[in-house]
Motif scaffolding. Structure first.
Motif, PDB file in Angstrom:
ATOM      1  N   ILE A 270      18.304  27.060   4.531  1.00  0.00           N
ATOM      2  CA  ILE A 270      19.310  26.696   4.545  1.00  0.00           C
ATOM      3  C   ILE A 270      19.580  25.920   4.533  1.00  0.00           C
ATOM      4  N   VAL A 271      20.393  24.982   3.354  1.00  0.00           N
ATOM      5  CA  VAL A 271      20.538  23.144   2.890  1.00  0.00           C
ATOM      6  C   VAL A 271      22.102  23.589   3.188  1.00  0.00           C
ATOM      7  N   ALA A 272      23.101  22.169   3.761  1.00  0.00           N
ATOM      8  CA  ALA A 272      23.208  22.050   4.027  1.00  0.00           C
ATOM      9  C   ALA A 272      24.287  20.472   3.957  1.00  0.00           C
ATOM     10  N   GLY A 273      24.607  19.691   2.887  1.00  0.00           N
ATOM     11  CA  GLY A 273      24.766  18.119   2.826  1.00  0.00           C
ATOM     12  C   GLY A 273      24.076  17.755   2.392  1.00  0.00           C
ATOM     13  N   THR A 274      22.983  18.087   2.116  1.00  0.00           N
ATOM     14  CA  THR A 274      21.314  17.861   2.017  1.00  0.00           C
ATOM     15  C   THR A 274      20.576  18.731   0.584  1.00  0.00           C
ATOM     16  N   LYS A 275      19.766  18.406   0.348  1.00  0.00           N
ATOM     17  CA  LYS A 275      18.841  18.675  -0.647  1.00  0.00           C
ATOM     18  C   LYS A 275      16.909  19.657   0.553  1.00  0.00           C
ATOM     19  N   ALA A 276      16.799  20.585  -0.667  1.00  0.00           N
ATOM     20  CA  ALA A 276      15.579  21.434   0.026  1.00  0.00           C
ATOM     21  C   ALA A 276      14.347  20.841   0.476  1.00  0.00           C
ATOM     22  N   PRO A 277      13.860  20.851   1.531  1.00  0.00           N
ATOM     23  CA  PRO A 277      12.960  19.774   1.981  1.00  0.00           C
ATOM     24  C   PRO A 277      11.470  19.598   0.299  1.00  0.00           C
ATOM     25  N   VAL A 278      11.162  18.063   0.307  1.00  0.00           N
ATOM     26  CA  VAL A 278      10.138  17.846  -0.705  1.00  0.00           C
ATOM     27  C   VAL A 278       9.745  16.527   0.095  1.00  0.00           C
ATOM     28  N   SER A 279       8.310  16.349  -0.491  1.00  0.00           N
ATOM     29  CA  SER A 279       7.169  15.689  -0.263  1.00  0.00           C
ATOM     30  C   SER A 279       7.491  14.397  -0.617  1.00  0.00           C
ATOM     31  N   PHE A 280       7.132  13.533   0.747  1.00  0.00           N
ATOM     32  CA  PHE A 280       7.720  11.990   0.112  1.00  0.00           C
ATOM     33  C   PHE A 280       7.128  11.953  -1.076  1.00  0.00           C
ATOM     34  N   PHE A 281       5.885  11.717  -0.769  1.00  0.00           N
ATOM     35  CA  PHE A 281       4.897  11.379  -2.118  1.00  0.00           C
ATOM     36  C   PHE A 281       3.797  12.985  -2.135  1.00  0.00           C
ATOM     37  N   ALA A 282       3.469  12.721  -3.460  1.00  0.00           N
ATOM     38  CA  ALA A 282       2.526  14.036  -3.863  1.00  0.00           C
ATOM     39  C   ALA A 282       1.207  13.339  -3.685  1.00  0.00           C
ATOM     40  N   TYR A 283      -0.015  14.719  -3.043  1.00  0.00           N
ATOM     41  CA  TYR A 283      -1.011  14.244  -2.429  1.00  0.00           C
ATOM     42  C   TYR A 283      -1.803  15.404  -2.894  1.00  0.00           C
ATOM     43  N   PRO A 284      -3.151  15.063  -3.192  1.00  0.00           N
ATOM     44  CA  PRO A 284      -3.875  15.899  -4.473  1.00  0.00           C
ATOM     45  C   PRO A 284      -3.961  17.006  -3.557  1.00  0.00           C
ATOM     46  N   GLY A 285      -3.958  18.470  -4.475  1.00  0.00           N
ATOM     47  CA  GLY A 285      -3.726  19.614  -3.244  1.00  0.00           C
ATOM     48  C   GLY A 285      -2.973  19.937  -3.020  1.00  0.00           C
ATOM     49  N   LYS A 286      -1.810  19.048  -2.932  1.00  0.00           N
ATOM     50  CA  LYS A 286      -0.727  19.746  -1.589  1.00  0.00           C
ATOM     51  C   LYS A 286       0.170  20.021  -2.504  1.00  0.00           C
ATOM     52  N   PRO A 287       1.302  20.724  -1.772  1.00  0.00           N
ATOM     53  CA  PRO A 287       2.602  21.159  -2.999  1.00  0.00           C
ATOM     54  C   PRO A 287       2.953  20.291  -2.402  1.00  0.00           C
ATOM     55  N   SER A 288       4.284  19.544  -3.410  1.00  0.00           N
ATOM     56  CA  SER A 288       4.965  19.139  -3.624  1.00  0.00           C
ATOM     57  C   SER A 288       6.686  19.953  -2.395  1.00  0.00           C
ATOM     58  N   ASP A 289       6.670  21.432  -2.831  1.00  0.00           N
ATOM     59  CA  ASP A 289       8.116  21.612  -2.400  1.00  0.00           C
ATOM     60  C   ASP A 289       7.344  21.953  -1.150  1.00  0.00           C
ATOM     61  N   LEU A 290       8.226  22.202  -0.043  1.00  0.00           N
ATOM     62  CA  LEU A 290       7.987  22.156   1.409  1.00  0.00           C
ATOM     63  C   LEU A 290       8.399  23.212   1.654  1.00  0.00           C
ATOM     64  N   VAL A 291       8.906  24.318   0.878  1.00  0.00           N
ATOM     65  CA  VAL A 291       9.954  25.478   1.409  1.00  0.00           C
ATOM     66  C   VAL A 291       8.935  26.066   1.220  1.00  0.00           C
ATOM     67  N   PRO A 292       8.174  26.351   2.816  1.00  0.00           N
ATOM     68  CA  PRO A 292       7.635  27.958   3.010  1.00  0.00           C
ATOM     69  C   PRO A 292       7.643  29.066   1.619  1.00  0.00           C
TER      70      PRO A 292
END
Lengths: 520, 520
Positions: A270-292
């Protein structure tokens, strides 16, 4: 004021709208604005020696004062120098009113040396930009700028002031314009969120913006206590209230690995007053979207909506009889021995005064800070919202102007300190109660970490040399003294404790050069 | 190199095109570029602690080396911090190749905290901007960037490097691309100018750009000697060669009042490699166009045209048998007594070493500098082309990297020094032969002057307080020592002479805090 010129009508309008501090680094095109300060004495001019100090101070001021300051900047290059801290202000949704002097309207066509495209650069801030066309307009333009800056959720408003509009006769003072309040949240959003919270699946509630103040924290804590939801504050809140007597809300981590741990098993975010979590930077082979993976995102309140009312409405539905869980007072013991990543934060936790404001740019050195200060007396933490380093010293400066009766503590990594170091001079000039603790680990430690995390494993001697700040070592005691700020060096926890206690007890600015080992 | 990644192909391409110095202030998105420095050892990475140092150093480097350096900047805020000195580089027509790291292509849509509109800000420089789309493109993009930067007359080229393009496999090194040479001047322009020069009416010849080097100066001097025309260099040349053995060419003044005096009675203004003179700022009731009323402007060579050939062609027509007038060696005597606006420049004139490079940001304190150094040994003067202050220390740093065998003298006003003060740290780190003389008059002296000149006569206590740098006094000795640069203070001409001689004799950087009275 009879028959003000453009600049006088501008300043009077700003003051009437509640904007009575102007952080300034003026040049020739702003001289009539400067001259007009004598005819509107309610406006306080605060000089910075670099525009990044000016804009960062305006950010810090508004985060604490709850209303905007003005900046005074010199054409496009002045805006450029201030842009990084305006970027942070934009990400913090801080209201800021920039006044940028420009060439006289008739002078622009000559393409004089300082001519440049101010609108293009200001436009990159995605806020509000207007160019005043005549002395008669500038009052109304200024009133509109102050309102635009404060329209929920807050933004950077930029008013471009041609020199002849500033010096021209026929200024008209304008009445304040009411800013737009936060939009109310739809009832269905409240109900949907309440449903997710009362279901069988694990829920995380992520709060941000205005929800990071007491009322929002209490509502979030009640919801968590009643439903078992985990609550997190956004990674980099503009201002987070915390300490004894308030609910203690953990911040979402900076590293994707931390967030994966914090949100492990969660099925609803649930997001309240902010946005769904994303990675600060992209990393090779890792997701940018941090929602499980597989988790659903429910938006209770978007940025700019009335998140506090919405949280209280949810709490009434799911936690009507539940009280928030409040942090007990608790401080670490004053530690001893050579400074470490662990014991320096214990010194802060042990000594943090009542009603302190922490401007936190400790970066890697501050990893253990939140735990050490959770039970300290109630305080505010300001964070690096936009990731543009060099924010700490200016923001601390502005916060101290906004709250002269509160102690301001700037926890400042060495790598980030040199961007806006002349903020120290403004602190000395204005005799501000700012204590700066430089965490001096002689490295861009975060980049050593990132060099590994991005998978650039071949980082050899030449790469590592670019992340090393020890050739030569910076002596922050001398640098601070050179700018008029008394300074000392601490290499042990005892020294840091003693020096910090003394700095907090004495009025005016102080700096402590705290020699700490790098995290890596 | 077999199978380079994007970053490796980028650096290899830059080196193959002659760009082998990179002034860098990297962040996470640039870590693969940093890592690649170990696989292309010909590229020298020079760390700056602030992007304004990085971009100013690239400007200074290219003004002396005659070829571009690269910069490495961290996303939009990094570009913002570097923008003011890129503005100066733009006005100097300096070739600069910016490499700006950005989020990975697929990461941009998440609007992570450091996301911003890089193209909008880079576009304001009116140079060349491209975003690389894939690792296979980046080599060709880099070769195009180096050529674009050097296409006559020179510009800022910006290559945006997404992180995944940098770390991706399949990089292709590209061959250098020849830049566009200056356009030849039309024969009719040469004839028209020769006609104006041989007529009865007074003529002024205004030279700029590449005409400020020896060949252009000699041609201009021959023309003046044969025809009686006055010759001036543009007010702020990127690089002006001067001293004993070269024609001594006066620069056009900064103040409109000076220019009116210099051009008094002139009926023809010939511009060669620059533009017709305009006022730096507008002032109430004063003209912006500084061409005397009734005078005709003749363009011999526009910026980007082959001005040196054009001047030589004119000289062949009007001065075939005339030699240039060369400056005799002549130095002021070493002065004595407390430092004044007059005697500090005499110290410089008396001691200026052979082949010195002066990075001049003395501003009001340097009013009398040109006369005192006219007969000194041959030297180069670099000036503040774009009016964005804080250029001197970085430009001196870059010049010293370009010419390690030449002494660099940075004459630096105090008001401008704090913008980019951490250039001193880079000078210490690289052990550069830069001697900085801070002209410490405790004021924004130029703004005191401008406050009067813009007609803001009501400037009262509050206005003047904003132009005062004496509360607190800055101690540049301590600041420099804190950054690893040995420093001393001079209050008399004797002290300045002794300290300057010593600083010039010792390798590595030095700073002298020269306490001078303000001009006003």
């Amino acid at each position: 004021m009879t028959e003000p010129n453009g600049a006088q009508s501008l300043i009077r309008t700003l003051v009437d709208a509640g904007v009575d501090v102007c952080f300034a680094n003026p040049g020739t095109s702003e001289m009539h604005f400067v001259a007009a300060l004598d005819s509107v004495p309610e406006m306080r001019g605060v000089l910075g020696l670099f525009e990044g100090v000016v804009t960062g101070a305006a950010d810090g001021y508004a985060r604490i004062a709850g209303k905007p300051a003005a900046t005074l900047l010199h054409l496009g290059p002045g805006l450029g120098n201030g842009l990084a801290n305006l970027h942070n202000a934009r990400r913090a949704h801080t209201p800021v009113v920039n006044v940028i002097g420009d060439h006289a309207t008739y002078h622009k066509r000559y393409d004089a040396p300082l001519e440049s495209d101010i609108e293009a650069v200001a436009g990159s801030l995605e806020g509000w930009v207007r160019r005043s066309e005549s002395p008669g307009d500038i009052g109304a333009d200024a009133a509109a700028a102050v309102a635009a800056a404060q329209d929920a959720p807050g933004r950077v408003a930029t008013l471009i002031l041609p020199a002849d509009v500033s010096w021209g006769e026929g200024g008209r003072v304008a009445a304040p314009v009411a800013p737009r309040a936060p939009r109310p949240v739809e009832e269905t959003a409240v109900k949907n969120v309440a449903e997710a919270l009362t279901g069988d699946e694990p829920v995380a509630l992520l709060i941000g913006g205005g929800a990071c103040f007491e009322a929002g924290l209490r509502a979030a804590s009640r919801i968590a206590a009643a439903t078992g939801a985990k609550v997190f504050a956004e990674t980099f809140p503009a201002r987070l209230e915390r300490g004894a007597g308030l609910p203690s809300i953990e911040r979402l981590g900076y590293l994707a690995e931390q967030v994966a741990y914090q949100l492990d098993g969660v099925k609803h975010v649930i997001v309240a007053g902010t946005k769904a979590p994303v990675s600060f930077f992209a990393y090779p082979g890792k997701p940018s979207d941090l929602v499980p993976e597989g988790a659903r995102v429910h938006t209770l309140a978007e940025v700019g909506e009335d998140v506090v009312t919405a949280l209280n409405d949810v709490a009434e539905l799911v936690a009507a009889d539940t009280e928030p869980v409040l942090q007990e007072p608790s401080r670490p013991a004053v530690p001893s021995g050579p400074l470490t990543t662990q014991n320096w934060v214990e010194v802060i936790g042990a000594l943090l005064p009542e009603r302190a404001i922490i401007a936190d740019e400790a970066n890697t050195s501050g990893l253990l800070l939140p735990a050490a200060t959770a039970g300290a007396p109630r305080h505010d933490v300001l964070t690096l919202t936009g990731g543009a380093i060099g924010y700490g010293m200016p923001v601390a400066t502005g916060a101290a102007i906004a709250a002269p009766d509160r102690p301001v503590l700037n926890l400042q990594s060495d790598g980030s300190a040199l961007y806006t170091i002349s903020a120290l001079w403004t602190q000395a000039r204005e005799n501000l109660n700012v204590t700066t603790v430089v965490l001096n680990n002689h490295a861009y430690a975060i980049l050593r970490l990132e060099l590994q995390r991005v998978g650039a494993e071949s980082g050899g001697d030449r790469a590592n040399a670019l992340l090393d700040l020890s050739r030569p070592d910076m002596d922050f005691v001398k640098i601070a003294e050179g700018m008029g700020v008394p300074a000392t060096r601490a290499t042990t926890a005892e020294e840091l404790s003693e020096q910090l206690a003394r700095a907090l007890a004495e009025p005016g600015p102080h700096l402590i050069d705290a020699v700490v080992p790098p995290l890596l």
